[in-house]
Scaffold this active site. Structure first.
Site, PDB file in Angstrom:
ATOM      1  N   GLU A  73       2.005   0.437   6.311  1.00 26.95           N
ATOM      2  CA  GLU A  73       0.886   1.539   6.218  1.00 26.95           C
ATOM      3  C   GLU A  73       0.781   2.231   7.521  1.00 26.95           C
ATOM      4  O   GLU A  73       1.049   3.429   7.789  1.00 26.95           O
ATOM      5  CB  GLU A  73      -0.222   1.354   5.516  1.00 26.95           C
ATOM      6  CG  GLU A  73      -1.205   2.451   5.284  1.00 26.95           C
ATOM      7  CD  GLU A  73      -2.306   2.338   4.402  1.00 26.95           C
ATOM      8  OE1 GLU A  73      -2.544   1.069   3.918  1.00 26.95           O
ATOM      9  OE2 GLU A  73      -3.018   3.198   3.954  1.00 26.95           O
ATOM     10  N   GLU A 105      -6.591  -7.191  -8.045  1.00 24.56           N
ATOM     11  CA  GLU A 105      -6.303  -7.460  -6.423  1.00 24.56           C
ATOM     12  C   GLU A 105      -7.006  -8.778  -5.874  1.00 24.56           C
ATOM     13  O   GLU A 105      -8.230  -9.091  -6.311  1.00 24.56           O
ATOM     14  CB  GLU A 105      -6.970  -6.421  -5.447  1.00 24.56           C
ATOM     15  CG  GLU A 105      -6.715  -6.578  -3.906  1.00 24.56           C
ATOM     16  CD  GLU A 105      -7.455  -5.265  -3.078  1.00 24.56           C
ATOM     17  OE1 GLU A 105      -6.663  -4.294  -3.114  1.00 24.56           O
ATOM     18  OE2 GLU A 105      -8.565  -5.262  -2.855  1.00 24.56           O
ATOM     19  N   HIS A 164      -0.829   5.451  -7.528  1.00 26.85           N
ATOM     20  CA  HIS A 164      -1.693   4.859  -6.539  1.00 26.85           C
ATOM     21  C   HIS A 164      -2.916   5.439  -6.353  1.00 26.85           C
ATOM     22  O   HIS A 164      -3.213   6.627  -5.823  1.00 26.85           O
ATOM     23  CB  HIS A 164      -0.819   4.620  -5.235  1.00 26.85           C
ATOM     24  CG  HIS A 164      -1.661   3.551  -4.435  1.00 26.85           C
ATOM     25  ND1 HIS A 164      -1.944   2.280  -4.619  1.00 26.85           N
ATOM     26  CD2 HIS A 164      -2.357   3.855  -2.992  1.00 26.85           C
ATOM     27  CE1 HIS A 164      -2.542   1.691  -3.789  1.00 26.85           C
ATOM     28  NE2 HIS A 164      -2.868   2.453  -2.983  1.00 26.85           N
TER      29      HIS A 164
HETATM   30 ZN   LIG Z   1      -4.465   1.724  -1.482  1.00 30.52          ZN
END
Ligand SMILES: [Zn+2]
Length: 301
Positions: free
Chosen positions: A160, A91, A9
């Site tokens: 997250e 994205e 990532h």
């Molecule tokens: Zn990220």
């Protein structure tokens, strides 16, 4: 063959924003606000320089496989040319349904084009639907359905921060302030925690790579295992953005494949996954043996 070392990532296009990386934990949405402001000041030339610097840093620390997210799509070409293996995800995000779905169509066309590149068997091109607090539910539904149908890898930032859980379940916490400040539309709360929310939208069926995955219950870990998803642990970013500690032990016990990632230089002090492991080992102690860490780093993407 060289040994595999995977950083699953990164956001290479943010390499030029290393000054945003906190030295002490901060509140997540405060960091996002600063990121949005600073990112808007980057020119395409700045972004390209950041991508190149990021690729150099990855190679210098022995990385062979990378998972990179690109919102500007400017890291696709340099990664295809870099000799690195892995996946670069284009994205899409947005809470405005029409605009988000238009952007999805553009991303699909760009992915189809990039898949014809001769290096795309080594560096695959995928789609990332950013995160539940930044994306309309139809963007998740349609993006995931297309990824399944077209056999395109999908990636999502999920579970997250504590702020994400508060926002999805009750529309409370700092995300309300952030979205109002940005003038974004606010829909009613789905009333679900992050993992069940994506499950309800059919996203887990596309077997996305799930990044962060800090705020999960045991039952949600089982759901992820049953869906056949892999997860990415970004310990230093999670610590510095006030997100907490991923229950790594629970994923390993459930047989979920785990990768390690650094996240971008805007929330991590380097792109070296071995430094992530050195930071995280005391966090998880003896419950995660050295061989398990090696296996996470040596898992090809
Ligand atoms: Zn990220």
């Amino acid at each position: 063959m060289t040994d595999v070392l995977t950083n699953a990532h990164t956001h290479l296009e943010l390499t030029g924003l290393a000054h945003l990386c906190p030295t002490e934990p901060v509140e997540f949405t405060r960091w996002i606000r600063a990121l949005i402001r600073e990112r808007a000041r980057l020119t395409p030339a700045d972004i390209r320089r950041g991508v190149e610097a990021g690729i150099e840093e990855l190679l210098a620390c022995g990385t062979t496989h990378v998972g990179d997210i690109t919102a500007t799509w400017l890291s696709v070409e340099p990664l295809l040319e870099s000799g690195l293996r892995g996946i670069v995800w284009l994205e899409v995000l947005g809470l405005n349904r029409e605009k988000a779905l238009d952007d999805l169509e553009r991303a699909k066309a760009a992915i189809e084009r990039a898949r014809r590149h001769p290096a795309s068997d080594r560096m695959r091109v995928g789609l990332t639907v950013h995160a539940p607090y930044s994306c309309h539910p139809d963007l998740f539904r349609e993006g995931a359905a297309w990824c399944r149908e077209a056999d395109v890898p999908l990636c999502v930032h999920l579970a997250e921060s504590p702020a994400e859980v508060a926002w999805l379940t009750r529309r409370t916490g700092p995300f309300g302030r952030l979205l109002r400040r940005l003038g974004l539309p606010i829909s009613p709360a789905p009333g679900l925690r992050p993992v069940p929310y994506l499950h309800a939208l059919g996203v887990l069926e596309a077997r996305p790579l799930l990044v962060h995955m800090v705020h999960v219950t045991d039952e949600e870990v089982r759901l992820v295992a049953e869906a056949g998803c892999a997860v990415v642990h970004c310990p230093r970013s999670n610590h510095l953005l006030g997100c907490g500690r991923m229950p790594l032990e629970a994923y390993l016990a459930a047989g979920v494949p785990v990768y390690v990632g650094t996240d971008s230089r805007a929330s991590s002090p380097s792109l070296d996954v071995r430094a992530e492991v050195a930071f995280a080992r005391p966090w998880h102690g003896d419950r995660v043996p050295a061989e398990a860490w090696e296996a996470m780093l040596a898992r090809p993407l």
